[in-house]
Design a protein around this motif. Structure first.
Motif, PDB file in Angstrom:
ATOM      1  N   GLU A  44      86.135 -12.643 -36.206  1.00 42.71           N
ATOM      2  CA  GLU A  44      86.535 -11.631 -37.195  1.00 42.71           C
ATOM      3  C   GLU A  44      87.859 -12.004 -37.865  1.00 42.71           C
ATOM      4  O   GLU A  44      88.002 -11.866 -39.085  1.00 42.71           O
ATOM      5  CB  GLU A  44      86.621 -10.251 -36.540  1.00 42.71           C
ATOM      6  N   TRP A  45      88.823 -12.476 -37.083  1.00 45.39           N
ATOM      7  CA  TRP A  45      90.112 -12.873 -37.663  1.00 45.39           C
ATOM      8  C   TRP A  45      89.926 -14.017 -38.654  1.00 45.39           C
ATOM      9  O   TRP A  45      90.538 -14.022 -39.713  1.00 45.39           O
ATOM     10  CB  TRP A  45      91.099 -13.269 -36.579  1.00 45.39           C
ATOM     11  N   GLU A  46      89.081 -14.971 -38.287  1.00 46.48           N
ATOM     12  CA  GLU A  46      88.840 -16.091 -39.203  1.00 46.48           C
ATOM     13  C   GLU A  46      88.187 -15.603 -40.493  1.00 46.48           C
ATOM     14  O   GLU A  46      88.540 -16.053 -41.581  1.00 46.48           O
ATOM     15  CB  GLU A  46      87.985 -17.169 -38.532  1.00 46.48           C
ATOM     16  N   CYS A  47      87.264 -14.675 -40.382  1.00 49.08           N
ATOM     17  CA  CYS A  47      86.640 -14.098 -41.581  1.00 49.08           C
ATOM     18  C   CYS A  47      87.684 -13.402 -42.445  1.00 49.08           C
ATOM     19  O   CYS A  47      87.691 -13.559 -43.668  1.00 49.08           O
ATOM     20  CB  CYS A  47      85.555 -13.096 -41.198  1.00 49.08           C
ATOM     21  N   LEU A  48      88.561 -12.636 -41.819  1.00 44.63           N
ATOM     22  CA  LEU A  48      89.570 -11.881 -42.558  1.00 44.63           C
ATOM     23  C   LEU A  48      90.637 -12.781 -43.181  1.00 44.63           C
ATOM     24  O   LEU A  48      91.091 -12.534 -44.293  1.00 44.63           O
ATOM     25  CB  LEU A  48      90.236 -10.848 -41.644  1.00 44.63           C
ATOM     26  N   LEU A  49      91.018 -13.837 -42.473  1.00 41.14           N
ATOM     27  CA  LEU A  49      92.076 -14.718 -42.963  1.00 41.14           C
ATOM     28  C   LEU A  49      91.581 -15.808 -43.903  1.00 41.14           C
ATOM     29  O   LEU A  49      92.294 -16.225 -44.807  1.00 41.14           O
ATOM     30  CB  LEU A  49      92.793 -15.385 -41.786  1.00 41.14           C
TER      31      LEU A  49
END
Length: 144
Positions: A44-49
């Motif tokens: 999720e963090w990779e998707c958001l960043l």
């Protein structure tokens, strides 16, 4: 949910895999958290960043398991190079925005994560990644 999550620095996958049974107690740097699904969180963090697709990242094998089995006992996985770069390059305000968005994503699935705690998790992980990159090392996660 009762999960122990430790992000840690190691020079390579082989060294990181040694943490499987006992945890990363001897690692150069580590962060301890609990009670969230770190495998889902890093995607999720990779998707958001980095504007990735959750499904594409999972299909690509992220997060990459280094040791252990995902469904039995402890597991060690690597933080992807793309996420590492995004965390290291993000500003503090960008990291706070990501933390807030992550808490909203979790809330949509019925999981409550305090925004301030999320901000600490994402910010501290970014600092750990930045430190690891300066030493030409990588960040991994041990989950028990």
């Amino acid at each position: 949910m009762s999960i122990i999550v430790k992000f840690f620095v190691a020079p390579d996958d082989t060294s990181a895999s040694l943490a499987l049974q006992t945890g990363p107690e001897r690692a150069f740097g580590s962060l301890s958290f609990g009670n969230f699904d770190p495998e889902e969180a890093v995607v999720e963090w990779e998707c958001l960043l980095a504007d990735g697709s959750f499904e594409d990242l999972v299909e690509a094998g992220e997060p990459r398991i280094i040791a252990g089995l995902d469904d039995e006992g402890c597991v060690v996985f690597a933080i992807s190079p793309r996420l590492s770069s995004a965390l290291a390059e993000a500003t503090h305000s960008r990291l706070s925005d990501v933390a807030a968005s992550w808490t909203q994503l979790r809330a949509e699935d019925g999981e409550v994560i305090d925004t301030e705690i999320a901000d600490v998790i994402v910010g501290d992980l970014a600092a750990l990644v930045t430190s690891a990159r300066r030493q030409n090392q990588s960040v991994y996660c041990w989950v028990a």
